[in-house]
Design a protein around this motif. Structure first.
Motif, short mmCIF file in Angstrom:
data_model
loop_
_atom_site.label_atom_id
_atom_site.label_comp_id
_atom_site.label_asym_id
_atom_site.label_seq_id
_atom_site.Cartn_x
_atom_site.Cartn_y
_atom_site.Cartn_z
N ALA A 1 -78.58 5.23 -8.97
CA ALA A 1 -79.70 6.02 -9.62
C ALA A 1 -79.68 7.35 -9.57
CB ALA A 1 -80.97 5.33 -9.30
N ALA A 2 -79.11 7.87 -8.40
CA ALA A 2 -79.15 9.36 -8.07
C ALA A 2 -78.42 10.21 -9.10
CB ALA A 2 -78.68 9.55 -6.76
N LYS A 3 -77.19 9.65 -9.77
CA LYS A 3 -76.20 10.32 -10.56
C LYS A 3 -76.86 11.00 -11.70
CE LYS A 3 -71.91 9.68 -13.27
NZ LYS A 3 -71.10 8.84 -13.59
N SER A 4 -77.93 10.27 -12.36
CA SER A 4 -78.57 11.01 -13.26
C SER A 4 -79.54 12.36 -13.00
CB SER A 4 -79.96 10.10 -13.91
OG SER A 4 -80.74 9.86 -12.74
N LEU A 5 -79.41 12.75 -11.54
CA LEU A 5 -80.34 14.07 -11.17
C LEU A 5 -79.17 15.21 -11.35
CD1 LEU A 5 -81.36 13.03 -7.80
CD2 LEU A 5 -82.60 13.59 -9.82
N GLY A 6 -77.72 14.84 -11.73
CA GLY A 6 -77.02 16.03 -12.03
C GLY A 6 -76.66 16.96 -10.68
N TRP A 7 -77.10 16.66 -9.45
CA TRP A 7 -77.08 17.68 -8.32
C TRP A 7 -75.73 17.65 -7.89
CZ3 TRP A 7 -81.72 15.64 -4.93
CH2 TRP A 7 -82.69 15.99 -5.37
N THR A 8 -75.40 19.01 -7.36
CA THR A 8 -74.30 19.42 -6.63
C THR A 8 -74.52 20.24 -5.08
OG1 THR A 8 -73.35 20.18 -8.93
CG2 THR A 8 -72.10 21.07 -6.98
N VAL A 9 -73.70 19.68 -4.18
CA VAL A 9 -73.84 20.14 -2.92
C VAL A 9 -72.76 21.39 -3.00
CG1 VAL A 9 -73.75 19.88 -0.59
CG2 VAL A 9 -74.48 17.96 -1.86
N VAL A 10 -73.27 22.34 -2.35
CA VAL A 10 -72.41 23.58 -2.23
C VAL A 10 -72.47 23.94 -0.86
CG1 VAL A 10 -71.81 25.91 -3.08
CG2 VAL A 10 -73.23 24.55 -4.56
N SER A 11 -71.43 24.42 -0.28
CA SER A 11 -71.32 24.94 1.02
C SER A 11 -70.33 26.14 1.17
CB SER A 11 -70.71 23.77 2.24
OG SER A 11 -69.39 23.35 2.00
N TRP A 12 -70.89 27.12 1.97
CA TRP A 12 -69.82 28.35 2.19
C TRP A 12 -69.98 28.78 3.63
CZ3 TRP A 12 -74.35 28.12 -0.26
CH2 TRP A 12 -75.31 29.19 -0.04
N GLN A 13 -68.94 29.42 4.07
CA GLN A 13 -69.15 30.20 5.40
C GLN A 13 -68.04 31.13 5.43
OE1 GLN A 13 -67.85 27.67 8.92
NE2 GLN A 13 -66.66 26.33 7.55
#
Length: 766
Positions: A654-666
């Protein structure tokens, strides 16, 4: 009166002869000791070649990777056990249903078990089964009533694979008890392995229960690859045994106090070099989410082991002579600074102490040896004038016309200037260490493995968030299925309360009628706008205008004309999934690249802090026509070297429809890369030098220089004829001893004045 005055003078003299604590010697001695210690640390810290084959950052990254796998496996196992027990409890609370109905509903809601079965406990009769065959012979029905009779257990199949069996009881009044059994593999879920990583689940004896990452290599028809696969398997078995031994330790004894982070046992190991590459292993035990806690999964004694081969680093970062040269330079410069303080501050002050004590004891035959600089010179001039006055001269006679000029010349180079000179000498060594030497430029080599790990760990974290939302939606479907179309609102609230207790991911659960009326609720007040569902997405963001993101999941109640079970997720729950060390700043962004979650403070729905991160998110494939894929990149620009990665929601649920992306940086400077480590040690050495100089010279200024300046003023006033001001010592040190001697000289001059027939003190006041 004469006897009393003599006793008082004897007491003051006795105090002046005492060896006093403090004074000018301790600060200079401590400064010398600190400089010697710093020189030794500099020689030891830089004197050996810093060309370790594998950077510490690479090894630490593998440890974090294993910890991620352990967290994912523990969460998956505990979630499965909780879901099974909660489903059985919900069935037990309703009317009796057939075994086939139970398994059908269980399979429709959850697709996480490889096999499931229901057995009648008293007779052992198999009532229903789904999926692969469940090893029922491994279940001793007579021991189910014991304390740990329903605890999960691992079973070894004939083909060598291992299955985890979980149990739950189905009990209805008037019917025999039934045992619900599910079996599942021990594969670590949602771990992004990349191309060359191997991961395995190991039991407490070091036996590999499952592994992943070798199959792709086995499919390649190459003799060399086949040999490498065999060697990897051999190394994996060896490291699994070692990891099991290390994992048996108490977690409290394996970490620094207060270090936090992963609550279980974790670490790294390295193997022997193979073709200019060295295997690096990370291992971690299954640990509870809270320190000192335990769960059903942690009681299984499992560990996660990861293995990856990394090219060795053969370049030399620092010259081994650098530490010796820097230490020698510090010794030379420190010796000059200490010699300056000894020759221009300590020795003149001690000489003044001896001269003042000689005069106070009545030895007036020799002139006073006057120092050359600063306040010590002013005090020496005043002592010489006082000696002449004790021999019969007057203040006017002991002061010649050039006295003012001499005083001005003495003030030009004060004791404070001498201390500043010593500080400048030490800065000559410390400043280049802090600002110039061993600088890590923009051309340093960042191991590619760190970029790959940032990408793979970010992808793993994305899958973890996606699975958590999918699990939450599956719970809502389970609740909706069990409530059905016959449950009264009071019973609905009971089911919702039980679900809230078992799953802390929700801030509120409620049943929403088609007209927007809340029929039953548990937890906080609903925040659904207008009581109406917008769109048909199973999980959606309620509003983008609120101070914090409001994410809700929906499940339709069967037979109720569009009534919904709504679960609003806690923002803290989503953010807690992102708190993983070694990834830097982490953000969850929506399809418009607005922030909806983070591992640190943030403002809801604000943009990412840089345009290059926006471009990175776009490159992951969120645009139309591109397939979603994780990506990692190394930025080199005016903002410094930075490692960044982005991974979109991929896979089903069900969460795929959110279209979210996780971004990380350091920033790369935050990692234990040899170039940055050398720079940090160099800066630390310079800071220690500045700290030692500031502390000791500041100590010297407070304890000696400030009282000495005041004493110089008092000595000159006394030499100019002031016989009424009593001089009190502030400290029992050299300055205090000189002050006491001046007080004795003042008393001697008063007595001399009385003997010569001068007016009494009372007459002077009148």
């Amino acid at each position: 009166m004469a006897v009393s005055s003599a006793k008082r003078r004897h007491k003051v003299r006795r105090r002046a002869d005492m060896s006093l604590l403090g004074g000018i010697r301790p600060p200079i001695a401590v400064l010398s000791a600190l400089l010697l210690a710093l020189a030794g640390l500099t020689a030891l810290g830089f004197g050996k070649p810093d060309n370790e084959p594998l950077p510490t950052a690479v090894r630490t990254s593998q440890q974090h990777f294993a910890e991620d796998g352990a967290i994912a496996l523990r969460a998956s196992l505990d979630e499965s056990i909780t879901d099974l027990n909660r489903t059985a409890a919900l069935f037990n609370a309703g009317d009796p249903v057939s075994a086939d109905t139970v398994l059908d509903k269980l399979g429709n809601v959850y697709q996480k078990w490889r096999g499931s079965a229901i057995v009648e406990i008293t007779s052992g009769k198999l009532l229903a089964a789904r999926g692969e065959n469940v090893p029922l012979l491994a279940v001793d029905r007579e021991k189910l009533s014991e304390k740990d009779g329903l605890a999960p257990r691992m079973v070894r199949l004939k083909n060598g694979e291992t299955r985890l069996l979980t149990f739950a009881l189905l009990s209805w009044e008037g019917k025999p008890q039934q045992l619900l059994i599910t079996s599942n593999s021990l594969k670590v879920p949602g771990i992004s392995l990349g191309k060359f990583r191997v991961i395995a689940v190991v039991d407490s004896g070091g036996t590999i229960l499952s592994s992943d990452g070798l199959r792709a290599a086995e499919d390649i028809p190459s003799k060399t690859v086949e040999d490498e696969v065999k060697e990897t398997k051999k190394q994996l078995r060896t490291f699994a045994k070692l990891a099991a031994e290390k994992s048996a330790a108490n977690p409290v004894t394996t970490k620094e106090p207060g270090s936090g982070g992963f609550f279980g046992v974790s670490g790294t190991m390295t193997g022997s070099r193979i073709s200019q590459e060295r295997p690096v292993v990370g291992y971690a035990t299954l640990a509870a989410p809270e320190a000192g806690g335990s769960t059903d999964a942690t009681g299984l004694g499992l560990s996660v082991v990861t293995l990856v081969t990394v090219p060795e680093n053969t370049s030399r970062v620092t010259d081994p002579l650098f530490g010796l040269v820097a230490a020698a330079a510090l010794l030379v410069i420190g010796a000059l600074a200490v010699a300056l303080l000894l020759g221009t501050v300590q020795r003149p002050l001690i000489r003044l102490f001896l001269e003042s004590r000689r005069l106070s004891r009545g030895d007036l035959t020799r002139p006073v040896t006057v120092p050359r600089f600063g306040e010590a010179r002013r005090i020496g001039d005043a002592l010489e004038r006082l000696r002449l006055q004790l021999l019969g001269g007057t203040p006017a006679e002991t002061s010649d016309g050039n006295d003012d000029a001499k005083r001005r010349r003495g003030r030009r180079v004060g004791t404070r200037a001498l201390l500043a000179g010593g500080g400048i000498l030490l800065l000559i060594w410390s400043a280049p260490m802090m600002l110039l030497l061993n600088r890590a430029g923009d051309t340093i080599v960042v191991p590619q493995q760190l970029v790959n790990d940032q990408r793979d760990r970010t992808d793993t974290l994305t899958d973890r968030v996606r699975r958590a939302l999918n699990e939450g939606h599956a719970d809502l479907l389970s609740v909706a299925t069990l409530i059905g179309d016959q449950t009264a609102p009071a019973d609905m609230a009971t089911v919702l309360e039980r679900t809230m207790t078992e799953h802390p991911r929700y801030r509120s659960l409620y049943v929403l009628s088609p007209d927007g009326t809340v029929l039953a609720k548990a937890g906080d007040s609903p925040q659904h706008p207008g009581g109406k569902r917008t769109g048909n997405a199973p999980i959606a963001v309620l509003s983008t205008d609120s101070k914090e993101p409001q994410v809700a999941g929906y499940a339709e109640l069967p037979g109720r004309d569009g009534a919904l079970v709504v679960g609003e997720f806690r923002v803290d729950f989503l953010n807690s999934l992102l708190k993983r060390p070694g990834l830097g700043q982490i953000r969850i962004v929506d399809a418009e690249r607005r922030i909806v979650g983070a591992n640190t403070g943030y403002r809801a729905f604000q943009k990412l802090p840089s345009s290059r991160l926006d471009s990175l998110v776009s490159a992951t494939g969120q645009k139309v026509g591109l397939s979603p894929r994780p990506s990692g990149v190394l930025f080199r620009d005016g903002d410094g070297i930075q490692i960044a990665a982005a991974a979109p929601f991929a896979g089903g649920g069900a969460a795929k429809s959110l279209g979210w992306t996780v971004v990380s940086w350091q920033p790369a400077s935050a990692l234990a890369i040899p170039e940055y480590s050398a720079q940090n040690r160099t800066v630390l050495a310079g800071l220690l030098g500045v700290t030692a100089a500031a502390a000791c010279l500041g100590w010297l200024h407070i304890v000696v220089v400030r009282p000495l300046r005041e004493l110089a003023r008092q000595a000159e006033t006394l030499a100019d004829g002031d016989r009424r001001t009593v001089l009190y010592p502030r400290h029992h040190d050299e300055v205090g001893a000189i002050t006491r001697s001046l007080e004795l000289l003042r008393q001697q001059l008063q007595e001399q004045r009385r003997r010569e027939g001068a007016p009494s003190a009372l007459a002077e006041r009148i």
